[in-house]
Design a protein around this motif. Sequence first.
Motif, PDB file in Angstrom:
ATOM      1  N   GLY A 249       0.830  -1.210   0.000  1.00  0.00           N
ATOM      2  CA  GLY A 249       0.000   0.000   0.000  1.00  0.00           C
ATOM      3  C   GLY A 249       0.863   1.257   0.000  1.00  0.00           C
ATOM      4  N   GLN A 250       1.906   1.259   0.816  1.00  0.00           N
ATOM      5  CA  GLN A 250       2.793   2.437   0.884  1.00  0.00           C
ATOM      6  C   GLN A 250       3.516   2.655  -0.445  1.00  0.00           C
ATOM      7  OE1 GLN A 250       5.211   1.236   4.216  1.00  0.00           O
ATOM      8  NE2 GLN A 250       4.016   2.422   5.687  1.00  0.00           N
ATOM      9  N   ALA A 251       3.980   1.546  -1.038  1.00  0.00           N
ATOM     10  CA  ALA A 251       4.710   1.660  -2.309  1.00  0.00           C
ATOM     11  C   ALA A 251       3.802   2.242  -3.397  1.00  0.00           C
ATOM     12  CB  ALA A 251       5.237   0.289  -2.732  1.00  0.00           C
ATOM     13  N   LEU A 252       2.562   1.753  -3.477  1.00  0.00           N
ATOM     14  CA  LEU A 252       1.639   2.257  -4.499  1.00  0.00           C
ATOM     15  C   LEU A 252       1.338   3.738  -4.273  1.00  0.00           C
ATOM     16  CD1 LEU A 252      -0.806  -0.785  -4.604  1.00  0.00           C
ATOM     17  CD2 LEU A 252       0.727  -0.056  -6.468  1.00  0.00           C
ATOM     18  N   HIS A 253       1.172   4.094  -3.001  1.00  0.00           N
ATOM     19  CA  HIS A 253       0.885   5.490  -2.668  1.00  0.00           C
ATOM     20  C   HIS A 253       2.033   6.398  -3.125  1.00  0.00           C
ATOM     21  CE1 HIS A 253      -1.106   8.626  -0.410  1.00  0.00           C
ATOM     22  NE2 HIS A 253       0.065   8.961   0.102  1.00  0.00           N
ATOM     23  N   ARG A 254       3.257   5.970  -2.833  1.00  0.00           N
ATOM     24  CA  ARG A 254       4.410   6.813  -3.176  1.00  0.00           C
ATOM     25  C   ARG A 254       4.608   6.882  -4.679  1.00  0.00           C
ATOM     26  NH1 ARG A 254       8.878   5.740   1.500  1.00  0.00           N
ATOM     27  NH2 ARG A 254      10.022   7.296   0.329  1.00  0.00           N
ATOM     28  N   LEU A 255       4.421   5.761  -5.358  1.00  0.00           N
ATOM     29  CA  LEU A 255       4.610   5.771  -6.816  1.00  0.00           C
ATOM     30  C   LEU A 255       3.567   6.664  -7.489  1.00  0.00           C
ATOM     31  CD1 LEU A 255       5.478   2.003  -7.391  1.00  0.00           C
ATOM     32  CD2 LEU A 255       7.018   3.962  -7.671  1.00  0.00           C
ATOM     33  N   ALA A 256       2.324   6.589  -7.002  1.00  0.00           N
ATOM     34  CA  ALA A 256       1.275   7.445  -7.579  1.00  0.00           C
ATOM     35  C   ALA A 256       1.608   8.912  -7.336  1.00  0.00           C
ATOM     36  CB  ALA A 256      -0.081   7.083  -6.978  1.00  0.00           C
ATOM     37  N   ALA A 257       2.095   9.229  -6.112  1.00  0.00           N
ATOM     38  CA  ALA A 257       2.440  10.625  -5.788  1.00  0.00           C
ATOM     39  C   ALA A 257       3.596  11.116  -6.654  1.00  0.00           C
ATOM     40  CB  ALA A 257       2.798  10.735  -4.307  1.00  0.00           C
ATOM     41  N   GLU A 258       4.503  10.203  -7.017  1.00  0.00           N
ATOM     42  CA  GLU A 258       5.641  10.580  -7.874  1.00  0.00           C
ATOM     43  C   GLU A 258       5.251  10.645  -9.344  1.00  0.00           C
ATOM     44  OE1 GLU A 258       8.693   7.690  -7.211  1.00  0.00           O
ATOM     45  OE2 GLU A 258       8.998   8.310  -5.143  1.00  0.00           O
ATOM     46  N   GLY A 259       4.019  10.265  -9.664  1.00  0.00           N
ATOM     47  CA  GLY A 259       3.556  10.328 -11.051  1.00  0.00           C
ATOM     48  C   GLY A 259       4.008   9.152 -11.903  1.00  0.00           C
ATOM     49  N   VAL A 260       4.398   8.046 -11.265  1.00  0.00           N
ATOM     50  CA  VAL A 260       4.800   6.859 -12.046  1.00  0.00           C
ATOM     51  C   VAL A 260       3.553   6.254 -12.695  1.00  0.00           C
ATOM     52  CG1 VAL A 260       5.739   4.517 -11.863  1.00  0.00           C
ATOM     53  CG2 VAL A 260       6.813   6.399 -10.623  1.00  0.00           C
ATOM     54  N   ARG A 261       3.594   6.076 -14.009  1.00  0.00           N
ATOM     55  CA  ARG A 261       2.381   5.705 -14.755  1.00  0.00           C
ATOM     56  C   ARG A 261       2.210   4.216 -14.975  1.00  0.00           C
ATOM     57  NH1 ARG A 261      -1.075  10.158 -15.725  1.00  0.00           N
ATOM     58  NH2 ARG A 261       0.208  12.023 -15.841  1.00  0.00           N
ATOM     59  N   GLN A 262       3.306   3.460 -15.030  1.00  0.00           N
ATOM     60  CA  GLN A 262       3.185   2.021 -15.278  1.00  0.00           C
ATOM     61  C   GLN A 262       3.901   1.251 -14.182  1.00  0.00           C
ATOM     62  OE1 GLN A 262       3.966   3.967 -18.179  1.00  0.00           O
ATOM     63  NE2 GLN A 262       1.787   3.851 -18.635  1.00  0.00           N
ATOM     64  N   VAL A 263       3.233   0.219 -13.699  1.00  0.00           N
ATOM     65  CA  VAL A 263       3.788  -0.578 -12.604  1.00  0.00           C
ATOM     66  C   VAL A 263       3.714  -2.053 -12.974  1.00  0.00           C
ATOM     67  CG1 VAL A 263       3.479  -1.262 -10.195  1.00  0.00           C
ATOM     68  CG2 VAL A 263       3.117   1.124 -10.851  1.00  0.00           C
ATOM     69  N   VAL A 264       4.849  -2.738 -12.839  1.00  0.00           N
ATOM     70  CA  VAL A 264       4.892  -4.199 -12.999  1.00  0.00           C
ATOM     71  C   VAL A 264       5.025  -4.793 -11.602  1.00  0.00           C
ATOM     72  CG1 VAL A 264       6.261  -6.125 -13.904  1.00  0.00           C
ATOM     73  CG2 VAL A 264       5.894  -4.089 -15.313  1.00  0.00           C
ATOM     74  N   LEU A 265       4.222  -5.807 -11.314  1.00  0.00           N
ATOM     75  CA  LEU A 265       4.226  -6.426  -9.981  1.00  0.00           C
ATOM     76  C   LEU A 265       4.648  -7.881 -10.137  1.00  0.00           C
ATOM     77  CD1 LEU A 265       3.381  -6.210  -6.969  1.00  0.00           C
ATOM     78  CD2 LEU A 265       1.079  -6.838  -7.683  1.00  0.00           C
ATOM     79  N   THR A 266       5.630  -8.303  -9.328  1.00  0.00           N
ATOM     80  CA  THR A 266       6.095  -9.686  -9.434  1.00  0.00           C
ATOM     81  C   THR A 266       6.529 -10.208  -8.063  1.00  0.00           C
ATOM     82  OG1 THR A 266       7.431 -11.177 -10.821  1.00  0.00           O
ATOM     83  CG2 THR A 266       8.548  -9.191  -9.980  1.00  0.00           C
ATOM     84  N   GLY A 267       6.917 -11.498  -8.032  1.00  0.00           N
ATOM     85  CA  GLY A 267       7.412 -12.105  -6.801  1.00  0.00           C
ATOM     86  C   GLY A 267       8.894 -12.426  -6.958  1.00  0.00           C
ATOM     87  N   ALA A 268       9.620 -12.406  -5.845  1.00  0.00           N
ATOM     88  CA  ALA A 268      11.050 -12.697  -5.905  1.00  0.00           C
ATOM     89  C   ALA A 268      11.277 -14.181  -6.218  1.00  0.00           C
ATOM     90  CB  ALA A 268      11.696 -12.343  -4.573  1.00  0.00           C
ATOM     91  N   GLY A 269      12.304 -14.453  -7.004  1.00  0.00           N
ATOM     92  CA  GLY A 269      12.648 -15.841  -7.327  1.00  0.00           C
ATOM     93  C   GLY A 269      11.805 -16.377  -8.463  1.00  0.00           C
ATOM     94  N   GLU A 270      12.034 -17.660  -8.796  1.00  0.00           N
ATOM     95  CA  GLU A 270      11.304 -18.249  -9.928  1.00  0.00           C
ATOM     96  C   GLU A 270      10.216 -19.193  -9.488  1.00  0.00           C
ATOM     97  OE1 GLU A 270      13.119 -19.773 -13.389  1.00  0.00           O
ATOM     98  OE2 GLU A 270      14.550 -18.115 -13.522  1.00  0.00           O
ATOM     99  N   LYS A 271      10.110 -19.434  -8.179  1.00  0.00           N
ATOM    100  CA  LYS A 271       9.151 -20.457  -7.738  1.00  0.00           C
ATOM    101  C   LYS A 271       7.754 -19.883  -7.508  1.00  0.00           C
ATOM    102  CE  LYS A 271       8.535 -24.280  -4.554  1.00  0.00           C
ATOM    103  NZ  LYS A 271       9.083 -25.127  -3.515  1.00  0.00           N
TER     104      LYS A 271
END
Length: 274
Positions: A52-74
Amino acid sequence: MAAVFTITARKGELMTNPVVGVERTARGVAVITISRPEALNALNGQVIQELGQALHRLAAEGVRQVVLTGAGEKAFVAGADIAAMASFNRAEATAFARRGQRVLNQLSLYPGVTIAAVNGFALGGGMELAMACDLILASENAKFGQPEVNLGVIPGFGGTQRLSRLIGPQRARELIFTGRTFDAQEAVSLGLALRATPRGGVVDAALEIAHTIASKGPRAIELAKLSCANGERFDLAIGLQEEAEFFGQCFETSDQSEGMSAFLEKRSPMFAGK
Ligand code: CO8
């Protein structure tokens, strides 16, 4: 990619290692990585808060595209954290579901395009997290499922709502009632995932789409997303009325005059996102 920030604990909170990392590409796309490898990136309170905090900060910074993933390959995310939930009483479980839903709503209403790069298990809350994104890309080793009934519970982070909207009520019921897992190809054929990608290449594939979208008029993308979301909430007549309003709003933006002037002058547009 350069790290843009590290989440720090708020005053009075126990300082723990961050479990949500954020990096940014040279072309301004953010990559959020959930990283709890010891629990296959399962969602606990800390992940939900940091996301939630990361999304809030990215939106405030005007970041327009976000890719969401998990660490590692599993794993993308192997669900909500079962160990953390096991001793919940009714009130705690309801509160946890509401807290998760708030952050997933924040993700689905993000003022830009969000892409889930599913790189392994996306189960339970993990599949619900992916469904809150605009697009889902699946690595060929991805495994999806809503296995909550195996644990004697139901999906609580939006699964009973978003899945039927994405793939239809009957297919959603079958997946939720059986709790079975399914692979990337089936996710594509169900319309849950956009496409399958070779193992190890799903984040790059998501970035390619994100960079293509980044070259378009940002206000137009934002308004198109709002209009599409309205189509999922309202009936056709209201959705069309709203679409006409959003179309009109485009003509108050400098992106519209730049986009149309550039076409007429046979040059590439330089969008300002206003
Ligand atoms: N929560 C906590 N820990 C987990 C989770 C999880 N969801 N998934 C995996 N882990 C842990 C394992 O316990 C294990 O830990 P340890 O090494 O300490 O024993 C470690 O991650 C590695 O997992 P496995 O050894 O099990 O790895 P395998 O390759 O054998 O199996 C699976 C991988 C198939 C993904 C298996 O781990 C599994 O079935 N995980 C649980 C999947 C699941 O049921 N997810 C749904 C959870 S419920 C949910 O998401 C509800 C969402 C709504 C919540 C509403 C709030 C009330």
